[in-house]
Design an enzyme around this catalytic site. Structure first.
Site, PDB file in Angstrom:
ATOM      1  CE1 TYR A  36      -4.070   1.734  -0.266  1.00  0.00           C
ATOM      2  CE2 TYR A  36      -3.565   2.567   1.948  1.00  0.00           C
ATOM      3  CZ  TYR A  36      -4.400   2.589   0.812  1.00  0.00           C
ATOM      4  OH  TYR A  36      -5.369   3.273   0.458  1.00  0.00           O
ATOM      5  CE  LYS A  91     -20.277 -20.884 -15.370  1.00  0.00           C
ATOM      6  NZ  LYS A  91     -21.598 -20.398 -16.057  1.00  0.00           N
ATOM      7  CG  ASP A 134     -28.092 -18.370 -14.878  1.00  0.00           C
ATOM      8  OD1 ASP A 134     -27.948 -19.294 -16.031  1.00  0.00           O
ATOM      9  OD2 ASP A 134     -28.053 -18.807 -13.702  1.00  0.00           O
ATOM     10  N   GLY A 193     -34.637 -21.097 -27.852  1.00  0.00           N
ATOM     11  CA  GLY A 193     -34.101 -19.863 -26.867  1.00  0.00           C
ATOM     12  C   GLY A 193     -32.811 -19.565 -27.138  1.00  0.00           C
ATOM     13  CB  ALA A 194     -30.153 -17.822 -24.805  1.00  0.00           C
ATOM     14  CG  ASN A 285     -30.366 -30.142 -15.739  1.00  0.00           C
ATOM     15  OD1 ASN A 285     -30.512 -31.381 -15.491  1.00  0.00           O
ATOM     16  ND2 ASN A 285     -29.074 -29.954 -16.245  1.00  0.00           N
TER      17      ASN A 285
END
Length: 383
Positions: A36, A91, A134, A193-194, A285
């Protein structure tokens, strides 16, 4: 105690799955002065002169932001950013445990494309890469597109591209095992979808012969009245013969089923209408489009799911840790199609030809070679 009850208990015990650990000791005045003030001013001035040094003088070169708005969390849907935090922390754990990459979860309290893009743009200099997670379709497409234009670091929506890469690896090895060339395969992707759109686009990069997409109203064909804008674009470049009808119609004579949709949509009769040695990737899922034992009984030669309690788990953890590790090592400014293809072949190549089997087309996520293989393949593909 079932798995859900145990998970809640463990999360309460952990009080978070990640923590910040100091990489330098601060136990005396000299160490404090180096880490620092006053010593820290020197690297600050070096970075001011050459921003690229931020990768060497800070943790930026090994740091990823895992970012969500909580609108498409696992199989839970729009539960909001705060409720998505356990997934984002998880994650980050996977990034660290599988590839040694540090990751920070960030949950953005907005559903506005403009606000989300601006937020990430403003904090982007703190990170070496951005993992979008998500975020519901079709907003996720626009968020990723804009960020790729605005940032000079890799931006990767894992729900799209991670899933697509692992499906691609599974199909590469299925082709090796069955002897069916990818160029001669007809693949039905159920769920537009995606994830489904990204899978279809990636399979086109792999030169798959014909891709037919289906959604809840049926086959996506040119002129179908029930498609959104993203689906219309896919109908223009897939479904070579402009086939119409429902999922059952699409399945007749197909070689591969890829499901990113809902439980119970695929029947034994549909599998029996497929080409010889049918390949079924039922990835809904936690309950797949058809259970593996039913698919096998109907004649499926290879079956994969998103679940860890069945063979051939199609799991994003095979892809994203190594992809980011390789991209960060190479200081990539983007994750290109070439890098994604290299990642898929890197995953597939882990299993030697002589070890391939209907129950073994993908390596276990805990295979020590996965992240290293993928990272090297991705880094080698950086131009």
């Amino acid at each position: 105690m079932d798995l859900n009850e145990k998970a809640v208990l463990k999360h309460k015990e952990w009080q978070g799955k990640i923590e910040v650990i100091s990489r330098t000791p601060v136990t005396n005045k000299e160490e404090l002065s180096l880490a620092y003030t006053p010593g820290v001013a020197a690297p600050c001035l070096e970075i001011e002169k050459d921003p690229e040094l931020s990768y060497e003088l800070t943790r930026r070169g090994n740091l990823v932001a895992v970012i969500t708005d909580g609108t498409a969390v696992l199989g839970l849907g729009d539960i909001g950013p705060l409720a998505a935090m356990p997934v984002m922390e998880g994650k980050c754990c996977l990034f660290k445990e599988f590839a040694g990459v540090d990751a920070i979860p960030l949950c953005v309290n907005s559903k506005s494309v403009e606000e989300i893009v601006r937020t990430i743009e403003l904090i982007g200099l703190s990170f070496g890469g951005i993992n979008l997670e998500d975020i519901s379709a079709p907003r996720c497409f626009e968020i990723e597109r804009q960020l790729k234009e605005k940032l000079n670091i890799p931006v990767f929506h894992d729900d799209q591209h991670g899933t697509a890469i692992v499906v691609g690896a599974a199909l590469i090895n299925s082709s090796r095992l069955t002897g069916k060339p990818l160029e001669e395969m007809t693949v039905v992707v159920n769920g537009a979808g995606a994830a489904g759109i990204a899978i279809a686009k990636f399979l086109m990069l792999l030169k798959v012969g014909n891709i037919i997409m289906c959604d809840k109203d049926g086959i996506l064909y040119r002129g179908a009245p029930y498609m959104n804008e993203a689906q219309e674009k896919m109908a223009q470049i897939t479904n070579r013969d402009n086939k119409t009808g429902l999922l059952a119609d699409a399945m007749e004579g197909a070689d591969v089923f890829v499901g990113v949709s809902r439980p119970g949509l695929l029947t034994a009769e549909m599998i029996q209408s497929m080409n010889e040695k049918p390949i079924v990737f039922a990835m809904a899922n936690p309950v797949p489009e058809i259970m593996p034992d039913e698919a096998k009984a109907a004649g499926a030669y290879i079956v994969g799911t998103g679940r860890s309690d069945f063979p051939n788990q199609i799991n994003n953890v095979l892809a994203f840790p190594g992809i980011f590790k390789g991209a960060l090592q190479a200081r990539a400014t983007d994750i290109t199609d070439e890098m994604k293809l290299s990642a898929a072949y890197g995953i597939a190549s882990i299993i030697p030809q002589e070890e391939l089997a209907p129950e073994y087309i993908l390596p276990d996520p805990f295979h020590k070679q996965v992240a290293a293989n993928v990272a090297k393949a991705v880094a080698d593909a950086v131009k």
